[in-house]
Design an enzyme around this catalytic site. Structure first.
Site, short mmCIF file in Angstrom:
data_model
loop_
_atom_site.label_atom_id
_atom_site.label_comp_id
_atom_site.label_asym_id
_atom_site.label_seq_id
_atom_site.Cartn_x
_atom_site.Cartn_y
_atom_site.Cartn_z
N ASN A 100 43.14 125.99 -97.31
CA ASN A 100 42.39 126.63 -98.42
C ASN A 100 43.14 127.78 -99.08
O ASN A 100 42.79 128.16 -100.20
CB ASN A 100 41.04 127.12 -97.88
CG ASN A 100 40.29 127.99 -98.87
OD1 ASN A 100 39.84 127.51 -99.90
ND2 ASN A 100 40.19 129.29 -98.59
N ALA A 151 51.77 125.59 -111.68
CA ALA A 151 52.83 124.75 -111.09
C ALA A 151 52.58 124.51 -109.60
O ALA A 151 52.77 123.40 -109.09
CB ALA A 151 54.19 125.42 -111.30
N SER A 152 52.12 125.54 -108.92
CA SER A 152 51.90 125.39 -107.47
C SER A 152 50.76 124.42 -107.19
O SER A 152 50.83 123.62 -106.25
CB SER A 152 51.59 126.76 -106.83
OG SER A 152 50.31 127.23 -107.23
N LYS A 153 49.72 124.45 -108.02
CA LYS A 153 48.58 123.57 -107.77
C LYS A 153 48.91 122.12 -108.14
O LYS A 153 48.42 121.19 -107.50
CB LYS A 153 47.35 124.07 -108.53
CG LYS A 153 46.82 125.41 -107.99
CD LYS A 153 46.47 125.33 -106.51
CE LYS A 153 45.75 126.56 -106.01
NZ LYS A 153 45.34 126.46 -104.60
N TYR A 167 50.78 129.71 -110.67
CA TYR A 167 49.56 129.10 -110.11
C TYR A 167 49.45 127.65 -110.56
O TYR A 167 49.23 126.75 -109.75
CB TYR A 167 48.34 129.91 -110.57
CG TYR A 167 47.03 129.51 -109.91
CD1 TYR A 167 46.77 129.86 -108.60
CD2 TYR A 167 46.05 128.83 -110.62
CE1 TYR A 167 45.58 129.51 -108.00
CE2 TYR A 167 44.85 128.48 -110.03
CZ TYR A 167 44.61 128.82 -108.71
OH TYR A 167 43.42 128.48 -108.12
N VAL A 225 50.29 132.38 -93.15
CA VAL A 225 50.77 130.99 -93.08
C VAL A 225 51.96 130.71 -93.99
O VAL A 225 52.37 129.57 -94.14
CB VAL A 225 49.63 129.97 -93.33
CG1 VAL A 225 48.69 129.94 -92.16
CG2 VAL A 225 48.91 130.24 -94.64
N1 LIG Z 1 37.53 130.42 -107.45
C1 LIG Z 1 38.01 129.54 -108.31
O1 LIG Z 1 37.68 129.53 -109.50
C2 LIG Z 1 38.99 128.52 -107.83
C3 LIG Z 1 39.27 127.46 -108.68
C4 LIG Z 1 40.18 126.51 -108.28
C5 LIG Z 1 40.78 126.61 -107.04
N2 LIG Z 1 40.49 127.64 -106.22
C6 LIG Z 1 41.20 127.69 -104.93
O2 LIG Z 1 40.34 127.95 -103.86
C7 LIG Z 1 41.11 128.55 -102.81
C8 LIG Z 1 40.59 129.91 -102.37
O3 LIG Z 1 39.28 129.96 -102.35
P1 LIG Z 1 38.50 131.17 -101.68
O4 LIG Z 1 37.32 131.35 -102.55
O5 LIG Z 1 38.31 130.91 -100.23
O6 LIG Z 1 39.52 132.43 -101.86
P2 LIG Z 1 39.52 133.83 -101.15
O7 LIG Z 1 40.66 134.59 -101.78
O8 LIG Z 1 38.17 134.47 -101.16
O9 LIG Z 1 39.85 133.49 -99.62
C9 LIG Z 1 41.08 133.03 -99.23
C10 LIG Z 1 41.46 133.68 -97.92
O10 LIG Z 1 42.81 133.30 -97.68
C11 LIG Z 1 43.46 134.38 -97.08
N3 LIG Z 1 44.89 134.29 -97.28
C12 LIG Z 1 45.58 134.53 -98.42
N4 LIG Z 1 46.89 134.39 -98.20
C13 LIG Z 1 47.03 134.04 -96.90
C14 LIG Z 1 48.13 133.76 -96.08
N5 LIG Z 1 49.38 133.83 -96.54
N6 LIG Z 1 47.92 133.41 -94.79
C15 LIG Z 1 46.67 133.35 -94.30
N7 LIG Z 1 45.57 133.62 -95.03
C16 LIG Z 1 45.76 133.96 -96.32
C17 LIG Z 1 42.86 135.62 -97.72
O11 LIG Z 1 43.00 136.76 -96.90
C18 LIG Z 1 41.41 135.21 -97.94
O12 LIG Z 1 40.56 135.68 -96.93
C19 LIG Z 1 42.48 128.80 -103.35
O13 LIG Z 1 43.37 127.79 -102.95
C20 LIG Z 1 42.23 128.78 -104.84
O14 LIG Z 1 43.39 128.54 -105.56
C21 LIG Z 1 39.61 128.59 -106.59
#
Ligand SMILES: NC(=O)c1ccc[n+]([C@@H]2O[C@H](COP(=O)([O-])OP(=O)(O)OC[C@H]3O[C@@H](n4cnc5c(N)ncnc54)[C@H](O)[C@@H]3O)[C@@H](O)[C@H]2O)c1
Length: 267
Positions: free
Chosen positions: A96, A164-166, A162, A70
């Site tokens: 996500n 800055a992006s968030k 990270y 994406v």
């Molecule tokens: N785990 C934490 O502590 C935490 C805290 C705050 C925020 N988050 C946020 O939660 C979100 C991710 O959560 P998750 O547990 O599902 O992560 P994850 O990495 O397990 O799953 C994310 C999925 O996104 C896919 N992906 C990555 N880049 C992509 C792209 N360019 N196009 C399409 N798909 C893509 C990956 O292949 C993966 O399957 C993120 O935005 C992360 O920043 C997580």
């Protein structure tokens, strides 16, 4: 009993999990499906989206998978067309995807910065560009974007791109919410705190001095005494995506066990 997302189509981006177990996108897809939504599950890694689809199929839910990166406009356009072909509409857009690279501006490369910005922010620009006209045409919709408390607080280890992006995701979401409020499109952002999901292990463990230390440190930091999990994020997303949140837009929903409300600890 009708589910909380009955008759809705949810386009979930990043619907797989980057490791064994439950990531936020995977848990959210499964929960949305349990509540009656038809899921268009998108991931850069098709096998990851397929694992999610299998979990949904085991519970007799409806899920179609699609492979797309994406960060690429042409793939996002193809993704939206495929979703419309499969289900005819898009009621919920759940953004996500997100990646973390550690380091401050001195340690990170320019390529790291660009990649994190592309995956975490540009992806949402591209998906919204394609989905908003469809939601306008349908007469409304709900967008749920995933940011992080790293967008509003320093969490003890540097990951400048990270953070800055968030922060960008938070204001990106609010700007969309305000522009599209008259068209009945709601946009809200979730700020997860320290969650125990597969995505933290490879990128972050080294910065904490190993996996065990990372788990212990992150648990200790939270007023509730432990990290959250993917289902905590999924339940927040379900609420915001559903009509129960019909008067809620431009909101930041922090899911962090109290962490960001705390100034410091004495123990
Ligand atoms: N785990 C934490 O502590 C935490 C805290 C705050 C925020 N988050 C946020 O939660 C979100 C991710 O959560 P998750 O547990 O599902 O992560 P994850 O990495 O397990 O799953 C994310 C999925 O996104 C896919 N992906 C990555 N880049 C992509 C792209 N360019 N196009 C399409 N798909 C893509 C990956 O292949 C993966 O399957 C993120 O935005 C992360 O920043 C997580």
């Amino acid at each position: 009993m009708p589910g909380r997302l009955a008759n809705k189509v949810a386009l979930v981006i990043g619907a797989g999990s980057s490791g064994p177990g439950w990531g936020n996108g995977k848990a959210t897809s499964v929960l949305f499906a349990r509540e009656g939504a038809r899921i268009f599950a998108v991931d850069r890694v098709l096998s990851a989206a397929e694992e999610t689809a299998q979990a949904i199929a085991q519970e007799k839910g409806d899920c179609t998978t699609f492979q797309a990166d994406v960060t690429k406009a042409s793939e996002v356009e193809a993704m939206v067309q495929a979703c419309l072909k499969a289900y005819g509409r898009i009621d919920v857009l759940h953004n996500n995807v997100g990646i973390a690279v550690t380091g401050g501006p001195v340690e990170q490369s320019e390529a790291d910065w660009d990649r994190v910005m592309d995956v975490n922010v540009k992806s949402m620009f591209l998906t919204c560009k394609q989905v908003l006209p469809q939601m306008v045409q349908q007469g409304g919709g709900a967008i749920v974007n995933i940011a992080s408390i790293a967008g509003i607080r320093y969490l003890g280890i540097p990951y400048i791109s990270y953070s800055a992006s968030k922060a960008a995701v938070v204001q990106f979401t609010k700007a969309i919410a305000l522009q599209y409020a008259p068209q009945k499109i709601r946009a809200n952002v979730i700020l997860p705190g320290l969650m125990d999901t597969p995505m933290i292990y490879a990128p972050l463990a080294g910065s904490y001095g190993g996996t065990e230390k990372m788990i212990a440190t992150r648990n200790r930091m939270v007023p509730m005494g432990h990290m959250g999990d993917a289902w905590d994020v999924a339940r927040a997303a379900l609420f915001l995506a559903s009509d129960e949140a019909k008067y809620i837009t431009a909101a930041e929903l922090v899911v962090d066990g109290g962490l960001t409300a705390q100034v410091g600890r004495t123990d």
